[in-house]
Scaffold this motif. Structure first.
Motif, PDB file in Angstrom:
ATOM      1  N   SER A  51       0.820  -1.208   0.000  1.00  0.00           N
ATOM      2  CA  SER A  51       0.000   0.000   0.000  1.00  0.00           C
ATOM      3  C   SER A  51       0.858   1.264   0.000  1.00  0.00           C
ATOM      4  CB  SER A  51      -0.939   0.007   1.200  1.00  0.00           C
ATOM      5  OG  SER A  51      -0.191  -0.021   2.406  1.00  0.00           O
ATOM      6  N   LEU A  52       2.053   1.182   0.533  1.00  0.00           N
ATOM      7  CA  LEU A  52       3.000   2.300   0.502  1.00  0.00           C
ATOM      8  C   LEU A  52       4.118   1.931  -0.485  1.00  0.00           C
ATOM      9  CD1 LEU A  52       3.275   3.036   4.313  1.00  0.00           C
ATOM     10  CD2 LEU A  52       1.996   4.315   2.619  1.00  0.00           C
ATOM     11  N   TYR A  94       7.305   0.955   8.447  1.00  0.00           N
ATOM     12  CA  TYR A  94       5.938   0.684   7.991  1.00  0.00           C
ATOM     13  C   TYR A  94       4.975   0.560   9.172  1.00  0.00           C
ATOM     14  CZ  TYR A  94       1.935  -1.687   5.996  1.00  0.00           C
ATOM     15  OH  TYR A  94       0.664  -2.024   5.650  1.00  0.00           O
ATOM     16  N   LEU A  95       5.393  -0.157  10.201  1.00  0.00           N
ATOM     17  CA  LEU A  95       4.525  -0.298  11.377  1.00  0.00           C
ATOM     18  C   LEU A  95       4.265   1.037  12.054  1.00  0.00           C
ATOM     19  CD1 LEU A  95       5.885  -3.612  12.928  1.00  0.00           C
ATOM     20  CD2 LEU A  95       3.717  -3.245  11.737  1.00  0.00           C
ATOM     21  N   ILE A 100       0.456   5.433  13.119  1.00  0.00           N
ATOM     22  CA  ILE A 100       0.085   6.848  13.054  1.00  0.00           C
ATOM     23  C   ILE A 100      -1.173   7.040  12.212  1.00  0.00           C
ATOM     24  CG2 ILE A 100       0.828   9.089  12.127  1.00  0.00           C
ATOM     25  CD1 ILE A 100       3.685   8.305  12.897  1.00  0.00           C
ATOM     26  N   GLY A 101      -1.296   6.291  11.131  1.00  0.00           N
ATOM     27  CA  GLY A 101      -2.420   6.479  10.219  1.00  0.00           C
ATOM     28  C   GLY A 101      -3.704   5.821  10.670  1.00  0.00           C
ATOM     29  N   ASN A 102      -3.661   4.935  11.669  1.00  0.00           N
ATOM     30  CA  ASN A 102      -4.857   4.233  12.101  1.00  0.00           C
ATOM     31  C   ASN A 102      -5.542   5.051  13.191  1.00  0.00           C
ATOM     32  OD1 ASN A 102      -6.813   2.401  12.693  1.00  0.00           O
ATOM     33  ND2 ASN A 102      -5.419   0.688  12.985  1.00  0.00           N
ATOM     34  N   GLU A 103      -6.782   5.452  12.941  1.00  0.00           N
ATOM     35  CA  GLU A 103      -7.523   6.279  13.895  1.00  0.00           C
ATOM     36  C   GLU A 103      -8.212   5.449  14.972  1.00  0.00           C
ATOM     37  OE1 GLU A 103     -10.161   8.718  11.717  1.00  0.00           O
ATOM     38  OE2 GLU A 103      -8.587   9.559  10.471  1.00  0.00           O
TER      39      GLU A 103
END
Length: 109
Positions: A51-52, A94-95, A100-103
């Motif tokens: 995904s990245l 990545y982790l 950080i991106g998971n709300e």
């Protein structure tokens, strides 16, 4: 291209067997197969990073460098720690990005 995925570990296995017959060093043989197992495992687990894309490509380059460091260890008997740790570093980055991106996760602090 797919034959390289099968041929690459076989090359390291053959080189390590030849070096074992030459040196009779079982410790080096075991470490070589453990390094090869770790590099292959990180290559498989690294597919999660698709995904990245820039980080995934960096991880693939790190896997190739770690594979080359494994061959260097087989031939010379010296570790290149940064090259062997590079795939782990990209996985940790990545982790961190996922954290950080998971709300849904609670804040770190």
């Amino acid at each position: 291209m797919k034959f390289l995925l099968v041929l690459a570990p076989l090359i390291v296995a053959a080189l390590s067997y030849v070096m074992y017959k030459e040196d009779s060093n079982i410790k080096k043989l075991i470490i070589t197969f453990l390094l090869l197992w770790v590099v292959i495992t990180l290559g498989i687990v690294g597919n999660v990073m698709r995904s990245l894309t820039p980080l995934f490509l960096t991880h693939l380059v790190a896997i190739v460098i770690a594979y080359a460091a494994t061959i260097y260890y087989v031939l010379k008997g010296k570790f290149i720690w940064l090259a062997l740790a590079a795939p782990l570093i990209t996985m940790f980055v990545y982790l961190i990005f996922v954290w950080i991106g998971n709300e849904h996760l609670p804040p770190v602090l």
